[in-house]
Design a protein around this motif. Structure first.
Motif, short mmCIF file in Angstrom:
data_model
loop_
_atom_site.label_atom_id
_atom_site.label_comp_id
_atom_site.label_asym_id
_atom_site.label_seq_id
_atom_site.Cartn_x
_atom_site.Cartn_y
_atom_site.Cartn_z
N MET A 119 0.94 -1.51 0.26
CA MET A 119 0.23 -0.07 -0.22
C MET A 119 1.04 0.71 0.07
SD MET A 119 -2.39 1.34 2.55
CE MET A 119 -3.85 -0.31 2.83
N SER A 120 0.62 2.04 -0.91
CA SER A 120 1.31 3.46 -0.98
C SER A 120 1.17 4.15 -0.18
CB SER A 120 1.03 4.54 -2.02
OG SER A 120 0.32 4.17 -2.64
N ASP A 121 1.39 5.72 0.75
CA ASP A 121 1.20 6.42 1.71
C ASP A 121 -0.27 7.42 1.38
OD1 ASP A 121 4.54 7.14 2.70
OD2 ASP A 121 3.27 5.99 3.69
N SER A 122 -0.42 7.40 0.24
CA SER A 122 -0.79 7.89 -0.35
C SER A 122 -2.54 7.37 -0.28
CB SER A 122 -0.82 8.57 -2.01
OG SER A 122 -0.99 7.10 -2.98
N SER A 123 -2.63 6.30 -0.57
CA SER A 123 -3.62 5.61 -0.41
C SER A 123 -3.92 5.38 1.47
CB SER A 123 -4.54 4.36 -0.91
OG SER A 123 -2.58 3.34 -1.55
N ARG A 124 -3.85 5.29 1.81
CA ARG A 124 -3.97 5.33 3.62
C ARG A 124 -5.97 5.18 3.68
NH1 ARG A 124 0.24 9.12 5.65
NH2 ARG A 124 1.88 7.64 5.95
N THR A 125 -5.17 4.66 4.26
CA THR A 125 -6.93 3.76 5.17
C THR A 125 -6.91 4.79 6.75
OG1 THR A 125 -6.66 2.48 6.34
CG2 THR A 125 -7.45 2.14 4.28
N LEU A 126 -8.82 5.22 6.81
CA LEU A 126 -8.90 6.09 8.00
C LEU A 126 -8.13 5.44 9.25
CD1 LEU A 126 -9.82 7.63 9.91
CD2 LEU A 126 -12.11 6.34 9.98
N ASN A 127 -8.50 3.41 9.16
CA ASN A 127 -7.47 3.02 10.58
C ASN A 127 -6.21 3.26 10.74
OD1 ASN A 127 -9.35 1.79 11.88
ND2 ASN A 127 -9.92 0.13 10.27
N ASP A 128 -5.01 3.16 8.82
CA ASP A 128 -3.81 3.70 8.99
C ASP A 128 -3.08 4.75 9.25
OD1 ASP A 128 -3.58 0.98 7.56
OD2 ASP A 128 -3.76 2.25 5.42
N ILE A 129 -3.99 5.75 9.68
CA ILE A 129 -4.19 7.03 10.11
C ILE A 129 -3.84 6.90 11.28
CG2 ILE A 129 -4.76 9.90 9.77
CD1 ILE A 129 -5.86 9.38 7.03
N LYS A 130 -5.19 5.63 11.80
CA LYS A 130 -5.57 6.06 13.46
C LYS A 130 -4.28 5.72 13.83
CE LYS A 130 -10.10 5.63 14.16
NZ LYS A 130 -11.03 4.92 15.38
N THR A 131 -3.65 4.40 13.24
CA THR A 131 -2.23 3.72 13.61
C THR A 131 -1.32 4.97 13.53
OG1 THR A 131 -2.99 2.12 12.72
CG2 THR A 131 -0.54 2.50 13.04
N LEU A 132 -1.05 5.60 12.26
CA LEU A 132 -0.43 6.67 12.49
C LEU A 132 -0.43 8.08 13.85
CD1 LEU A 132 2.10 7.85 10.40
CD2 LEU A 132 0.14 9.13 9.51
N PHE A 133 -1.40 8.15 13.90
CA PHE A 133 -1.35 9.27 14.99
C PHE A 133 -1.08 8.67 16.40
CE2 PHE A 133 -3.67 11.91 12.37
CZ PHE A 133 -3.05 13.36 12.66
N GLN A 134 -2.11 7.55 16.53
CA GLN A 134 -1.54 6.52 18.10
C GLN A 134 -0.02 6.03 17.91
OE1 GLN A 134 -4.34 3.85 18.49
NE2 GLN A 134 -6.00 5.52 18.15
N SER A 135 0.93 6.45 17.05
CA SER A 135 2.16 5.96 17.55
C SER A 135 3.25 7.12 17.88
CB SER A 135 3.30 6.02 16.09
OG SER A 135 2.66 6.91 15.16
N TYR A 136 2.68 8.51 17.74
CA TYR A 136 3.66 9.24 18.45
C TYR A 136 2.57 10.04 19.46
CZ TYR A 136 0.61 13.26 16.12
OH TYR A 136 -0.05 13.90 15.50
N GLU A 137 2.10 9.12 19.81
CA GLU A 137 1.23 9.72 21.33
C GLU A 137 2.75 9.63 22.57
OE1 GLU A 137 -2.45 10.65 23.08
OE2 GLU A 137 -1.84 11.25 21.13
N GLY A 138 2.66 11.28 22.78
CA GLY A 138 3.62 10.73 23.85
C GLY A 138 4.73 11.30 23.73
N PHE A 139 5.18 11.70 22.85
CA PHE A 139 5.81 12.00 21.64
C PHE A 139 6.43 13.64 22.53
CE2 PHE A 139 7.29 10.32 17.78
CZ PHE A 139 7.29 9.16 18.34
N ASP A 140 8.02 14.22 22.99
CA ASP A 140 8.19 15.18 23.22
C ASP A 140 7.60 16.47 21.82
OD1 ASP A 140 10.12 15.30 22.15
OD2 ASP A 140 11.37 15.03 23.21
N PRO A 141 8.18 17.80 21.75
CA PRO A 141 7.96 18.34 20.67
C PRO A 141 8.63 18.03 19.57
CG PRO A 141 7.57 19.89 23.14
CD PRO A 141 8.01 18.67 23.26
N GLN A 142 9.81 17.95 19.94
CA GLN A 142 10.89 17.81 18.52
C GLN A 142 10.90 16.74 18.36
OE1 GLN A 142 11.53 18.71 21.99
NE2 GLN A 142 13.21 20.15 21.52
N GLN A 143 10.47 15.06 18.48
CA GLN A 143 10.28 14.15 18.00
C GLN A 143 8.32 14.09 17.64
OE1 GLN A 143 9.54 12.02 21.51
NE2 GLN A 143 11.30 11.09 21.42
#
Length: 234
Positions: free
Chosen positions: A1-25
Motif C-alpha cells: 500500500m502506498s502512503d497516498s492510499s492510507r485508510t482511516l485505520n492506517d491514519i489512526k495507527t499513525l497518530f497513535q504511534s506518536y502519542e507521548g512524543f516530546d515537541p522535537q519528536q
C-alpha cells in the motif's frame, strides 16, 4: 500500500504511534508526514481550517487586502488558501517543520516563511506587527503549549486580532490542557492585554483518531472551540 492510499485505520495507527512524543519528536513525525498530509486530513474529515476562517471572516470588519496576517503553525498552507479566497493577501507563516514549510512555499501565498518550534523557541516575529494572528489546530496537548498564547498576543498590533482554535482531544491530558488554556485566556483579559470579541464551539471538526471504538462504522467526531480576541490599544 502506498502512503497516498492510507485508510482511516492506517491514519489512526499513525497518530497513535506518536502519542507521548516530546515537541522535537513530534516535529520529526511531521517531517515524514508532510508529503501526504493534506490527503490524510481529507480522510479524517479535518475541517478546522474552514470553520476557523469562516469564524474569523464573520467577525472581522474592514478591508482585507492590506491586512498583514501571521499564520502560526501554518503547516502546508491550508489556512492561507482559504483566507486568500476572502480577500486577504499578505501572509507570513511560522511552523516547526521544515518539510511543512516547503509545502507551504509551493502555494505561492506567503511573503515569508519562518522555522520555529513553538514553546521551545520564541515566535520569530517583531512585537506589534500583524493585523491578524491566526493559529488553527496546534493549540493542543502535545503540540503548542499554552504559554505561547502570550506571544501570539504580542505579535498583534494594538487593536489587531488573535484568532485561535482549541483541539478537543478526549483524554485526561487533553482536559487539563483545555482548562489551562481557558484560565490563561481569562487571565490575559483581566490583565488588560486584550478583549474577547467572540467565541464559538467548533463542532465535529475531525474524526477522533486518538481513540479506538468498538463500533468502527460509527466513528466518533471531535469538538473544539474557537476564540477571537482584540489586542488592547495600550
Amino acid at each position: 500500500m502506498s502512503d497516498s492510499s492510507r485508510t482511516l485505520n492506517d491514519i489512526k495507527t499513525l497518530f497513535q504511534s506518536y502519542e507521548g512524543f516530546d515537541p522535537q519528536q513530534t516535529m520529526k513525525f511531521y517531517e515524514i508526514w508532510a508529503q501526504t498530509y493534506e490527503q490524510d486530513l481529507k480522510t479524517i474529515n479535518y475541517t478546522a481550517p474552514n470553520k476557523v476562517v469562516d469564524f474569523l471572516n464573520a467577525n472581522f470588519s474592514g478591508s482585507r487586502e492590506g491586512v498583514q496576517v501571521l499564520d502560526v503553525a501554518c503547516g502546508s498552507g491550508l489556512v492561507a488558501k482559504l483566507m486568500v479566497e476572502l480577500g486577504f493577501r499578505n501572509f507570513v507563516g511560522v511552523d516547526g517543520s521544515k518539510e511543512m514549510l516547503e509545502q507551504a512555499a509551493k502555494t505561492g501565498l506567503y511573503q515569508d516563511l519562518r522555522l520555529a518550534l513553538l514553546g521551545t523557541q520564541p515566535l520569530p516575529v517583531q512585537t506589534g506587527t500583524f493585523d491578524v494572528v491566526i493559529i488553527v489546530g496546534a493549540l493542543a496537548d502535545g503540540y503548542v503549549p499554552v504559554n505561547v498564547v502570550r506571544e501570539l498576543c504580542n505579535a498583534a498590533k494594538p487593536g489587531g486580532y488573535v484568532c485561535m482554535s482549541r483541539a478537543g482531544k478526549k483524554s485526561e491530558s487533553g482536559n487539563k490542557f483545555t482548562a489551562s488554556l481557558e484560565r490563561e485566556l481569562q487571565l490575559m483579559e483581566e490583565e488588560g492585554l486584550w478583549t474577547c470579541v467572540a467565541t464559538e464551539e467548533m463542532r465535529k471538526y475531525m474524526v477522533d483518531v486518538y481513540n479506538n471504538y468498538a463500533d468502527e462504522q460509527n466513528e466518533q467526531l471531535l469538538d473544539g472551540k474557537m476564540f477571537l480576541y482584540k489586542r488592547s490599544l495600550s
